[in-house]
Structure formats: structure tokens, C-alpha cells
Scaffold this motif. Structure first.
Motif, PDB file in Angstrom:
ATOM      1  N   SER A   1      55.670  14.480  23.429  1.00 26.57           N
ATOM      2  CA  SER A   1      57.130  14.560  23.530  1.00 26.57           C
ATOM      3  C   SER A   1      57.828  13.411  22.807  1.00 26.57           C
ATOM      4  CB  SER A   1      57.565  14.623  24.993  1.00 26.57           C
ATOM      5  OG  SER A   1      57.086  13.485  25.690  1.00 26.57           O
ATOM      6  N   ILE A   2      57.265  12.224  22.864  1.00 24.28           N
ATOM      7  CA  ILE A   2      57.885  11.073  22.181  1.00 24.28           C
ATOM      8  C   ILE A   2      57.793  11.258  20.672  1.00 24.28           C
ATOM      9  CG2 ILE A   2      57.744   8.588  21.815  1.00 24.28           C
ATOM     10  CD1 ILE A   2      58.292   8.730  24.658  1.00 24.28           C
ATOM     11  N   ALA A   3      56.632  11.645  20.170  1.00 24.61           N
ATOM     12  CA  ALA A   3      56.465  11.864  18.727  1.00 24.61           C
ATOM     13  C   ALA A   3      57.374  12.995  18.254  1.00 24.61           C
ATOM     14  CB  ALA A   3      55.007  12.164  18.397  1.00 24.61           C
ATOM     15  N   PHE A   4      57.592  13.992  19.100  1.00 24.18           N
ATOM     16  CA  PHE A   4      58.478  15.091  18.741  1.00 24.18           C
ATOM     17  C   PHE A   4      59.919  14.609  18.579  1.00 24.18           C
ATOM     18  CE2 PHE A   4      61.268  18.613  20.061  1.00 24.18           C
ATOM     19  CZ  PHE A   4      61.017  19.476  19.007  1.00 24.18           C
ATOM     20  N   LEU A   5      60.374  13.779  19.511  1.00 22.16           N
ATOM     21  CA  LEU A   5      61.731  13.228  19.407  1.00 22.16           C
ATOM     22  C   LEU A   5      61.861  12.322  18.178  1.00 22.16           C
ATOM     23  CD1 LEU A   5      62.551  12.519  23.154  1.00 22.16           C
ATOM     24  CD2 LEU A   5      63.432  14.357  21.705  1.00 22.16           C
ATOM     25  N   GLU A   6      60.801  11.573  17.882  1.00 21.31           N
ATOM     26  CA  GLU A   6      60.808  10.738  16.673  1.00 21.31           C
ATOM     27  C   GLU A   6      60.887  11.611  15.425  1.00 21.31           C
ATOM     28  OE1 GLU A   6      57.275   8.406  17.178  1.00 21.31           O
ATOM     29  OE2 GLU A   6      58.290   6.940  18.456  1.00 21.31           O
ATOM     30  N   LEU A   7      60.174  12.750  15.435  1.00 19.15           N
ATOM     31  CA  LEU A   7      60.233  13.679  14.309  1.00 19.15           C
ATOM     32  C   LEU A   7      61.656  14.198  14.131  1.00 19.15           C
ATOM     33  CD1 LEU A   7      58.920  15.503  12.120  1.00 19.15           C
ATOM     34  CD2 LEU A   7      58.545  17.178  13.950  1.00 19.15           C
ATOM     35  N   LEU A   8      62.305  14.597  15.213  1.00 17.74           N
ATOM     36  CA  LEU A   8      63.673  15.096  15.119  1.00 17.74           C
ATOM     37  C   LEU A   8      64.611  14.028  14.553  1.00 17.74           C
ATOM     38  CD1 LEU A   8      64.109  17.144  18.420  1.00 17.74           C
ATOM     39  CD2 LEU A   8      63.686  18.010  16.107  1.00 17.74           C
TER      40      LEU A   8
ATOM     41  N   THR B   1      59.950  23.772  18.650  1.00 16.85           N
ATOM     42  CA  THR B   1      58.606  23.223  18.554  1.00 16.85           C
ATOM     43  C   THR B   1      57.726  23.876  17.486  1.00 16.85           C
ATOM     44  OG1 THR B   1      57.820  24.658  20.324  1.00 16.85           O
ATOM     45  CG2 THR B   1      58.614  22.453  20.952  1.00 16.85           C
ATOM     46  N   THR B   2      58.247  24.868  16.766  1.00 15.33           N
ATOM     47  CA  THR B   2      57.472  25.469  15.679  1.00 15.33           C
ATOM     48  C   THR B   2      58.028  25.020  14.333  1.00 15.33           C
ATOM     49  OG1 THR B   2      58.821  27.461  15.463  1.00 15.33           O
ATOM     50  CG2 THR B   2      56.975  27.553  17.050  1.00 15.33           C
ATOM     51  N   ILE B   3      57.211  25.117  13.315  1.00 11.54           N
ATOM     52  CA  ILE B   3      57.655  24.763  11.970  1.00 11.54           C
ATOM     53  C   ILE B   3      58.821  25.655  11.563  1.00 11.54           C
ATOM     54  CG2 ILE B   3      56.956  24.729   9.536  1.00 11.54           C
ATOM     55  CD1 ILE B   3      54.162  23.791  10.557  1.00 11.54           C
ATOM     56  N   ALA B   4      58.731  26.944  11.851  1.00  8.42           N
ATOM     57  CA  ALA B   4      59.807  27.878  11.486  1.00  8.42           C
ATOM     58  C   ALA B   4      61.125  27.513  12.164  1.00  8.42           C
ATOM     59  CB  ALA B   4      59.412  29.309  11.851  1.00  8.42           C
ATOM     60  N   SER B   5      61.077  27.121  13.424  1.00 12.38           N
ATOM     61  CA  SER B   5      62.319  26.782  14.126  1.00 12.38           C
ATOM     62  C   SER B   5      62.923  25.488  13.582  1.00 12.38           C
ATOM     63  CB  SER B   5      62.085  26.689  15.636  1.00 12.38           C
ATOM     64  OG  SER B   5      61.173  25.652  15.947  1.00 12.38           O
ATOM     65  N   LEU B   6      62.087  24.552  13.169  1.00 13.52           N
ATOM     66  CA  LEU B   6      62.594  23.325  12.562  1.00 13.52           C
ATOM     67  C   LEU B   6      63.214  23.607  11.195  1.00 13.52           C
ATOM     68  CD1 LEU B   6      59.731  20.895  13.560  1.00 13.52           C
ATOM     69  CD2 LEU B   6      62.076  20.911  14.458  1.00 13.52           C
ATOM     70  N   VAL B   7      62.585  24.481  10.425  1.00 18.25           N
ATOM     71  CA  VAL B   7      63.151  24.865   9.126  1.00 18.25           C
ATOM     72  C   VAL B   7      64.533  25.496   9.343  1.00 18.25           C
ATOM     73  CG1 VAL B   7      62.923  26.440   7.156  1.00 18.25           C
ATOM     74  CG2 VAL B   7      60.950  25.110   7.920  1.00 18.25           C
ATOM     75  N   ALA B   8      64.623  26.404  10.318  1.00 14.00           N
ATOM     76  CA  ALA B   8      65.912  27.063  10.598  1.00 14.00           C
ATOM     77  C   ALA B   8      66.969  26.048  11.019  1.00 14.00           C
ATOM     78  CB  ALA B   8      65.718  28.119  11.672  1.00 14.00           C
ATOM     79  N   LEU B   9      66.573  25.036  11.774  1.00 13.74           N
ATOM     80  CA  LEU B   9      67.508  24.015  12.218  1.00 13.74           C
ATOM     81  C   LEU B   9      68.093  23.238  11.040  1.00 13.74           C
ATOM     82  CD1 LEU B   9      68.671  22.377  14.671  1.00 13.74           C
ATOM     83  CD2 LEU B   9      66.697  20.871  14.362  1.00 13.74           C
ATOM     84  N   LEU B  10      67.259  22.956  10.044  1.00 12.64           N
ATOM     85  CA  LEU B  10      67.687  22.142   8.906  1.00 12.64           C
ATOM     86  C   LEU B  10      68.342  22.937   7.789  1.00 12.64           C
ATOM     87  CD1 LEU B  10      64.647  19.732   8.511  1.00 12.64           C
ATOM     88  CD2 LEU B  10      66.774  19.357   9.773  1.00 12.64           C
ATOM     89  N   THR B  11      68.231  24.250   7.850  1.00 15.95           N
ATOM     90  CA  THR B  11      68.728  25.095   6.784  1.00 15.95           C
ATOM     91  C   THR B  11      70.231  25.328   6.922  1.00 15.95           C
ATOM     92  OG1 THR B  11      66.601  26.192   6.621  1.00 15.95           O
ATOM     93  CG2 THR B  11      68.465  27.321   5.654  1.00 15.95           C
ATOM     94  N   THR B  12      70.915  25.045   5.876  1.00 10.13           N
ATOM     95  CA  THR B  12      72.362  25.277   5.868  1.00 10.13           C
ATOM     96  C   THR B  12      72.658  26.487   5.012  1.00 10.13           C
ATOM     97  OG1 THR B  12      72.619  23.745   4.018  1.00 10.13           O
ATOM     98  CG2 THR B  12      72.948  22.871   6.220  1.00 10.13           C
ATOM     99  N   PRO B  13      73.492  27.395   5.492  1.00  9.43           N
ATOM    100  CA  PRO B  13      73.830  28.558   4.671  1.00  9.43           C
ATOM    101  C   PRO B  13      74.669  28.150   3.471  1.00  9.43           C
ATOM    102  CG  PRO B  13      75.043  28.567   6.753  1.00  9.43           C
ATOM    103  CD  PRO B  13      74.124  27.387   6.782  1.00  9.43           C
ATOM    104  N   GLU B  14      74.469  28.855   2.389  1.00  8.25           N
ATOM    105  CA  GLU B  14      75.225  28.606   1.147  1.00  8.25           C
ATOM    106  C   GLU B  14      76.572  29.290   1.238  1.00  8.25           C
ATOM    107  OE1 GLU B  14      74.410  27.239  -2.175  1.00  8.25           O
ATOM    108  OE2 GLU B  14      72.898  26.123  -1.115  1.00  8.25           O
TER     109      GLU B  14
END
Length: 81
Positions: free
Chosen positions: A39-46, A68-81
Motif C-alpha cells: 500500500s505504501i509503494a502504491f501511494l508512492e507510485l501515484l 490497482t491495474t495497469i489499465a486503470s492507471l493508464v485511464a487515470l493519466l489519459t486526457t481526452p483530446e
């Protein structure tokens, strides 16, 4: 940030933990359940993702358990054009 750039940033940051865990990254890999991050490493990643991407991450607006998945993190960082 576009999905390919977001995915590459995430994979770059997870390279060492994935290697230590002997895991091959895939979009639905749950980073907590697979033991790649605690959990700590996850918060550091965020925090690092927020800093490197310039995308604000408001944990009051998003449930961290849904990120917690790679896909969900990608979606979080993705901004629509």
C-alpha cells in the motif's frame, strides 16, 4: 497525456518491482494482489505518476482500490483530446 505515453511511464516506474516479482506486465495485472506493490509503494507510485505526468490525482474523487491495474492507471493519466 496519451495512452501509449501513460502506459510507458507506468511500465518504466514499475520495471524494478515487476522484475523482482517475476511478473510480466499486462493491462489487467493487479499490482497489489500480485504482490508487486504494497500500500505504501502504491501511494508512492501515484505521487510519482502525478509529478511526472502533470496530471493531478485527487484521491478524494477516485477510489484508490479501483486504480490497482495497469489499465486503470493508464485511464487515470489519459486526457481526452
Amino acid at each position: 497525456m496519451q495512452p501509449p505515453q501513460a502506459r510507458q511511464l507506468i511500465l518504466d516506474l514499475l520495471h524494478a518491482p515487476l522484475t523482482r516479482a517475476g511478473q510480466t506486465p499486462h493491462d489487467q495485472l493487479d499490482l497489489i494482489d500480485a504482490g508487486i506493490l504494497d500500500s505504501i509503494a502504491f501511494l508512492e507510485l501515484l505521487s510519482t505518476l502525478q509529478d511526472r505526468s502533470g496530471t493531478p490525482i485527487d484521491l478524494l474523487q477516485v477510489d484508490p482500490a479501483s486504480l490497482t491495474t495497469i489499465a486503470s492507471l493508464v485511464a487515470l493519466l489519459t486526457t481526452p483530446e
